[in-house]
Structures are given as C-alpha cells and as structure tokens.
Design an enzyme around this catalytic site. Sequence first.
Site, PDB file in Angstrom:
ATOM      1  N   HIS A 209     -45.038  16.799 -10.519  1.00  0.00           N
ATOM      2  CA  HIS A 209     -44.799  15.355 -10.650  1.00  0.00           C
ATOM      3  C   HIS A 209     -45.405  14.566  -9.500  1.00  0.00           C
ATOM      4  CE1 HIS A 209     -41.843  15.394 -14.036  1.00  0.00           C
ATOM      5  NE2 HIS A 209     -41.834  16.664 -13.698  1.00  0.00           N
ATOM      6  N   ASP A 417     -48.679   8.064  -4.819  1.00  0.00           N
ATOM      7  CA  ASP A 417     -47.594   8.330  -5.769  1.00  0.00           C
ATOM      8  C   ASP A 417     -48.135   9.166  -6.929  1.00  0.00           C
ATOM      9  OD1 ASP A 417     -45.050   8.164  -6.784  1.00  0.00           O
ATOM     10  OD2 ASP A 417     -44.925   5.987  -6.658  1.00  0.00           O
TER      11      ASP A 417
HETATM   12  O1  F6P Z   1     -40.506  12.426  -8.005  1.00  0.00           O
HETATM   13  C1  F6P Z   1     -40.268  13.437  -7.130  1.00  0.00           C
HETATM   14  C2  F6P Z   1     -38.795  13.755  -6.977  1.00  0.00           C
HETATM   15  O2  F6P Z   1     -38.639  14.718  -5.992  1.00  0.00           O
HETATM   16  C3  F6P Z   1     -38.160  14.287  -8.233  1.00  0.00           C
HETATM   17  O3  F6P Z   1     -38.392  15.644  -8.427  1.00  0.00           O
HETATM   18  C4  F6P Z   1     -36.733  13.945  -7.951  1.00  0.00           C
HETATM   19  O4  F6P Z   1     -35.949  13.920  -9.074  1.00  0.00           O
HETATM   20  C5  F6P Z   1     -36.845  12.580  -7.295  1.00  0.00           C
HETATM   21  O5  F6P Z   1     -38.053  12.617  -6.595  1.00  0.00           O
HETATM   22  C6  F6P Z   1     -35.647  12.234  -6.432  1.00  0.00           C
HETATM   23  O6  F6P Z   1     -35.665  12.966  -5.244  1.00  0.00           O
HETATM   24  P1  F6P Z   1     -34.439  13.844  -4.733  1.00  0.00           P
HETATM   25  O7  F6P Z   1     -34.104  14.815  -5.815  1.00  0.00           O
HETATM   26  O8  F6P Z   1     -34.923  14.499  -3.496  1.00  0.00           O
HETATM   27  O9  F6P Z   1     -33.315  12.883  -4.501  1.00  0.00           O
END
Ligand code: F6P
Length: 528
Positions: A209, A417
């Site tokens: 992602h 991003d």
């Molecule tokens: O978009 C990247 C990401 O790490 C996702 O995998 C995740 O759901 C989101 O950002 C939120 O981050 P975190 O899980 O570290 O709170």
Amino acid sequence: MTNWTTTSAESADANFDKSLPALDRHDLESAPRLRSSVTHFLHPNIAAIGEAAPREGRLIVVSNRVATPRDIRPGGLASALKGALADHGGVWFGWSGEIADEPRLDVQSDPVYPIRYATLDLDRDDYEGYYAGFANRVLWPLFHYRLHLLDFHRDTLAAYRRVSARFADRLVDFIQPDDTVWVHDYHLIPLGAALRSRGVTARLGFFLHTPLAPPELLVSLPQHRDLMSAFSAYDLVGFQTATDQDSFTRYCEQELHAEVYGDGRLRVDRQTFRVGTFPVSIDTAHLEMLGQRAAAASATKRLQDSLAGRDLVIGVDRLDYSKGLPERFQAFGTLLNDYPDFQRNVMLLQIAPTSRSDVPEYRELRHRLETLAGAINSNFAEPDWTPIRYVNKSFQQARLAGFYRAARVALVTPLRDGMNLVAKEYVAAQDPDDPGVLVLSRFAGAAHELPDALLVNPFDTEQVVGALRQALTMPLGERKRRWLRMIDHLRSHDVTAWRANFLDALRNCRACVEPDRIAVGRSQRGAM
Ligand code: F6P
C-alpha cells in the site's frame, strides 16, 4: 543470507498456545494430534470454516490491522476487503491491536457473512520491535524516501521476522490448498516465505500500500537483499503505481540478478513470480451517495454556518510526517501573508487524527504542528476569524463526506504517498453542479490517475500558494470540466474493480508459477 522464513523452533514462544487446530490442511501429518488437543480453544464456529467454501477456494486476507465487526469506523479499504471476503467466504487474519503478556488468538465470526476474523495479540517486545520499531521506524521512512529518519537495529529486525513467523505458525492452520491468500503491506513482507517454509502451496498474493523507494535508496537498508528477496515467495506482488513497480523491478535486476520477462514475470533465486500495478481506490458510488446525503446533514450545516460565507480549504490526513503537514501550514500562512485579500475570506480545516504516538518522530511532528498552527493563527487571526482549525480526531466517513462537499478546495499535499484515498473521496463527494478543486501533490500515487487536479510539488511553497489561488478563484465552468474527467475515472476505477483485478491476476498467474511453487513446497516440507 539471513533466512527470513525462521523455523517454528526459532519462533517458539512459551506464552503462545501453539496447539491450535489444523483445519483441513493439505499437509495433514500433524493435524489430528493438534486438533484433538485443543478443541476447548476453538471458537464454536471455526469448524465451519471451509464447509461453505465456493469451489474456487476461499480468500484469506492478512494485514497488520483487522477491521472486525466490532470496529465502528471501518475505512473504505476495510469495507472493500470485507466485501471480497463476503463474496468468496474466508478468513481475515492479523494483529488484534492488543499488547498482552500472554498473547492469545481470538477467532470470531461475522454476524452476517461467511467470514471469520482471527486476531493475534503481540507481546510487548514484539510490539516495540516489529510495529513501533522495524515496520514504522525503518520500512515506513525508507519506503517513503526519508533515509534520515531510518533507525535500524538488529533486534527490531529480529522482532519483525519473528512476528511473521508467529503469524505463519497460526495462519497455516486456516489455509486449504485451494485458498487464495492475500497479504497486505510492509508489515508482513516475510510472511509469504514463512508460509512456504511451512509447506503452504496455496496461491499467495502481496499488495504494497505504500510507495516503494528506488533501488538507490533501498540499498541503504542493512540486509536489504534478505528482505527484498522474500517477495519472491508470492505468486503476485502488486504495487500502487508504475513507478513503484519499476523501482522494484530495477532493484531485483540490480541487486538480485533477476531475470525480467516482458510480461511482468520476474525470476529470482529460481522462483518465478509476477508483478503488477493495481492502484487502490474507493467505493465511488457510495461516496457520491454519502456526499449527496451529507449536504443536508446537521454537522455539515454547522460547519457551513461557522464559515459565514468564507471559503473552506480542507485537509484530512493521519498525523504522519509523510503527509507534508508543516509544509502545508507554511504554504497557507504564505498565502495569507503574500495575498492579504484572502485574509478573513478563507479558512483551512486540517483534520489530523494522531497516529503511532509511541514512535518519537510522530510525537515531535505533533508538537511542531501545534507550534506552527499557533504561530500562524496568532499572526493573522481576528476576533471573528481564525485562519487554521486544527483538529486531532477522526470522523466517520459520512461526516467527512459532508465536510468535503462544503470545502471549495482540498489540499492533499503529501511529500510521498502510496495512493491517498482522501484525494479520491474528496472528488467523489462533490456537488456536480458546484464542484470544488483538488490541489494534489505530484508525489501521491493518486496523481498518476488524476491529472485534472492542480498538481503541485509540496516542497515548492510558491507553487502550492499559486495552486491555492488558482483553486480559490477558478471559474465554475473549469471546475466542472476538471471534476467530470476525474469522477468519470473514479467511477470506472473503483475499489471493487481494484480487488477484482488483483484477485483475477493472482488466479491467472498461478498457471505460470505453479511448478516452482510445488517444487518449493515439496523440498521445504521434506526439509522440515
Ligand atoms: O497506509 C499505510 C498504513 O500503515 C496501513 O497499513 C494502516 O492501516 C494505516 O497506515 C494506519 O497506520 P497504523 O496501523 O500504524 O495506525
């Protein structure tokens, strides 16, 4: 080379109950013993997994975060993955979000769909080493091109590998040979190899992602070859943009001496696998409906009333240094300073829910933004006007859709991003008769798909200021023309198309890689 696939013995942890059931696995050697010893630990419905499986096999989604039915604010992507699971039947596996002295696996079933949610706790060392350490202080900054933020330690690397091994130890019991396993994101790159080393021959797909940095930066990571060669355990590796795919392919050629075939296949260490570009998207029709509905919602009206006829510029981002928030605040302050006509006539609403606050860089960013917002506000504010409203909490999508629709401009200016779904949601929530303007960083994956946004380099304050002025003064005709081209694209490239494209590609590429996988499964099972 370090073995990213760690053996079960290496990963054994006294706190884990390792005697979970083997559910209809193809390598059943140890299954009966395991099954009989742990029936008490089973969720009552887990035995049903697989019974209702369609003939083409179920879907197993694996991600660090799991949106269980208890989650009251699942994002668009979570809903899309759940949709895919509902169509195929299956399991969503990942971290429970809990830190526990004695980590447990919890399995619950969806009240409506044939989906099971299997979530595993992390112990404190794993949380700190894997999540707060290697994933978010090494891979996150590295993949976002921020080498100076890299904080590499061998013990966090070990924790990162250990968590994939622990996940694999548990996950293997849920996988049947006909299943399709879809692993998400940078937290779990070694999981595919860990599953293969445990004899799994099912189709394995991986989707990244985040962006992927070019090889010239990736080589800064100590032991980068071990991490990067772990991708070859998957049948298909998906990226957000052609740039990310190209970075990966060039890395494999330069560092892993990969053979690169013209049709997206790569061969690394005698493994053939496919790579492809699959830009993630939103549920466009749903967002359009939410935008329309929210137009009359009380929260939207309250926001509109509070503007007292001023133009609203909106930003919605997780509080993360990749999002370019200080640069955005500075650009907004420069607009007010250099073009005083905008003073009192425009307002920036920045919604930035806090995130990863155990990681020092995120705490520092929060402090920096508070200082910056305070400085800009105290510099320009009037008794009846505050230039920046800075809000550190999250809102449900339905509310956000109303805020997007009320905003004349969305300022989406990450420094880097993977995709940025806010950009897409903003477009979808607009009023077709009076759409707003998207100012978008050229370094967001979404810029590859939305050239009708005003594309900017977020490091160039003057350029962002220019785009803001252009957006705030753009005539209705041009706003409509730009918006129509963007919404047309998003209607035909929504999240359902994204997941269908990925899963179709994964099923189709199986034919080309199967002989390798079977060979790997056999030799590794033999070695265990
Ligand atoms: O978009 C990247 C990401 O790490 C996702 O995998 C995740 O759901 C989101 O950002 C939120 O981050 P975190 O899980 O570290 O709170």
